[in-house]
Design an enzyme around this catalytic site. Structure first.
Site, PDB file in Angstrom:
ATOM      1  N   GLY A 241       3.164   5.501  -3.273  1.00 36.58           N
ATOM      2  CA  GLY A 241       4.288   6.353  -3.638  1.00 36.58           C
ATOM      3  C   GLY A 241       4.506   6.367  -5.140  1.00 36.58           C
ATOM      4  O   GLY A 241       4.783   7.415  -5.738  1.00 36.58           O
TER       5      GLY A 241
ATOM      6  N   SER B 176       0.836  -1.201   0.000  1.00 30.87           N
ATOM      7  CA  SER B 176       0.000   0.000   0.000  1.00 30.87           C
ATOM      8  C   SER B 176       0.870   1.250   0.000  1.00 30.87           C
ATOM      9  O   SER B 176       0.612   2.204  -0.744  1.00 30.87           O
ATOM     10  CB  SER B 176      -0.924   0.012   1.223  1.00 30.87           C
ATOM     11  OG  SER B 176      -1.697  -1.156   1.300  1.00 30.87           O
ATOM     12  N   ASP B 177       1.892   1.244   0.811  1.00 32.75           N
ATOM     13  CA  ASP B 177       2.785   2.398   0.908  1.00 32.75           C
ATOM     14  C   ASP B 177       3.589   2.606  -0.371  1.00 32.75           C
ATOM     15  O   ASP B 177       3.584   3.696  -0.959  1.00 32.75           O
ATOM     16  CB  ASP B 177       3.737   2.235   2.092  1.00 32.75           C
ATOM     17  CG  ASP B 177       3.077   2.523   3.425  1.00 32.75           C
ATOM     18  OD1 ASP B 177       2.155   3.345   3.458  1.00 32.75           O
ATOM     19  OD2 ASP B 177       3.492   1.928   4.431  1.00 32.75           O
ATOM     20  N   VAL B 178       4.292   1.565  -0.794  1.00 34.80           N
ATOM     21  CA  VAL B 178       5.157   1.749  -1.964  1.00 34.80           C
ATOM     22  C   VAL B 178       4.333   1.941  -3.238  1.00 34.80           C
ATOM     23  O   VAL B 178       4.717   2.717  -4.125  1.00 34.80           O
ATOM     24  CB  VAL B 178       6.152   0.574  -2.117  1.00 34.80           C
ATOM     25  CG1 VAL B 178       7.105   0.519  -0.944  1.00 34.80           C
ATOM     26  CG2 VAL B 178       5.440  -0.763  -2.282  1.00 34.80           C
TER      27      VAL B 178
END
Length: 431
Positions: free
Chosen positions: A181, A176-178
């Protein structure tokens, strides 16, 4: 035939001259700006006078903040208290000189500081402003806290990740984070194209939950076609079989993909005569009966080593590959040739850097180490017109912080920050 190699000739960096304000923390925002930095942008990280919270996450015998170092490489650092009027004014002045601002506070937080997109837009009509959050800037969940694991669950990913017996699992990487990004970087790049063409700035709104839900292509297709809620399949494919991992004699596993054109080759390699079995007569039948088919194939893989099966399968043209561990990928020859993992402690202060996976003329990729707290503060403020006396006063008041190198140069001492270390890139790249 000789395999192609990356050319030693490199043109100008794709984003040379693009100035980015990185008002982010944790992982999604910093990863977005790291991509932009690796593509040649000059990135200035804005962090609290006490330093980014991720700096406190110390790891390993050297007690370094490795997560911070890997996600903030090659950036400058301005340590400033944005909650103070003077600090907010500094960031506002920098926004007027920047092309991009990326932030990942909770929705509405930047606006409360007077630094939201609408606050800056009159003074910065060409600014590309990217907000990264858990659920986006509008909708019934806009103000809910969103982190990687919550986004994996909310987006449906966790419902289809796990074993066939119903044991759910999160993705092994913080996708989810990468992923967010990456979407943020894509949105920024598209908006920059329009801004450079005279179309003005833009507001880019990307969310963790959206980013992962948007990857549900196979699962949505399956549900729409059948009306059946997709379930975890272990390593099996949603729409094809045999297409999963199998355990070999030496305990390793092998990822195998086989559709119609590879089916006969696979059977020949495994010495399986399944041509008369109606359960496996067509690609669709093999998919419907993937469980008994997997049992038959697994029994054959268990009779020999992973390397043996990979050699004979590749020779027969059947797609396959090993299931590597993290230690394996760090020493893998393919990744080494591609420059994906950089082992250069002298250059980066860390034994290994994970590069941005874009290999192209004009993409400089990882260039330098992460900054110390406030490594660019003095130089950036001087560029904005602050004299040494005013900078020293701001340090004394706790509005900004400087690194040890800049303390030595200006004589400024901050009672709130303690010792920092060496300056890295400074603010030269920000000019």
């Amino acid at each position: 035939m000789t395999a192609p190699t990356q050319s030693a000739e490199r043109g100008p960096a794709f984003l040379e001259g693009v100035r980015v304000l990185d008002v982010t923390g944790a992982l999604a925002g910093p990863y977005c700006t790291t991509i932009l930095s690796d593509l040649g942008a000059d990135v200035l990280k804005i962090e609290p006078v006490t330093g980014d919270r991720l700096r406190a996450r110390r790891m390993g015998p050297q007690h370094r903040s490795i997560p911070f170092d890997l996600t903030h490489r090659d950036k400058g650092s301005l340590a400033v208290d944005m909650k103070s009027p003077a600090g907010a004014g500094i960031v506002r002045s920098l926004a007027r000189r920047s092309d991009v601002l990326v932030e990942n506070f909770r929705a509405g937080a930047m606006a409360r500081l007077g630094l939201g997109y609408e606050d800056l837009r009159p003074e910065c009509p060409d600014l590309v402003y990217c907000s990264i959050s858990g659920f986006g800037q509008f909708g019934p969940m806009w103000d809910a806290k969103g982190i990687d694991l919550i986004a994996q669950a909310y987006s449906g990913l966790m419902s289809v990740t796990g074993t066939t017996d119903g044991q759910l699992a999160k993705a092994g990487f913080p996708v989810s984070d990468v992923g967010t990004g990456m979407w943020g970087a894509i949105g920024v790049l598209a908006a920059l194209l329009r801004a450079r063409a005279g179309g003005g700035g833009a507001y880019v709104d990307v969310a963790l939950a959206d980013s992962v839900a948007a990857w549900s292509l196979w699962e949505v297709a399956d549900y729409v076609a059948t009306g059946v809620e997709p379930a975890p399949l272990g390593t099996a494919h949603r729409l094809a079989a045999p297409y999963e991992a199998f355990t070999c004699k030496d305990g390793a596993t092998l990822v195998l993909g086989a559709v119609d054109r590879a089916w006969e080759a696979l059977c020949a390699v495994l010495e399986l005569d399944l041509r008369g079995d109606p359960r496996f007569a067509t690609e669709y039948e093999r998919f419907l009966h993937r469980a008994p088919l997997a049992e038959i194939i697994q029994a054959r893989f268990a009779t020999d080593s992973r390397d043996h099966w990979m050699d004979v399968l590749r020779a027969a043209g059947v797609p396959c590959g090993p299931v590597n561990g993290i230690g394996d990928i760090l020493t893998d020859e393919q990744f080494a040739v591609r420059g994906l993992f950089v082992h250069d402690k002298e250059r980066f202060a860390e034994p290994t850097i994970v590069n941005t996976p874009i290999v192209a003329d004009g993409a400089p990729r990882a260039r330098g180490r992460a900054p110390e707290v406030g490594s660019s503060t003095g130089a950036v403020l001087a560029e904005l017109g602050y004299d040494e006396e005013r900078i020293a006063a701001l340090v004394e008041e706790g509005v900004v912080a400087v690194s040890d190198a800049e303390k030595a140069a200006t004589g400024a001492v901050s009672p709130r920050t303690g010792a920092a270390a060496v300056a890295v890139r400074g603010a030269e790249a920000q000019k």
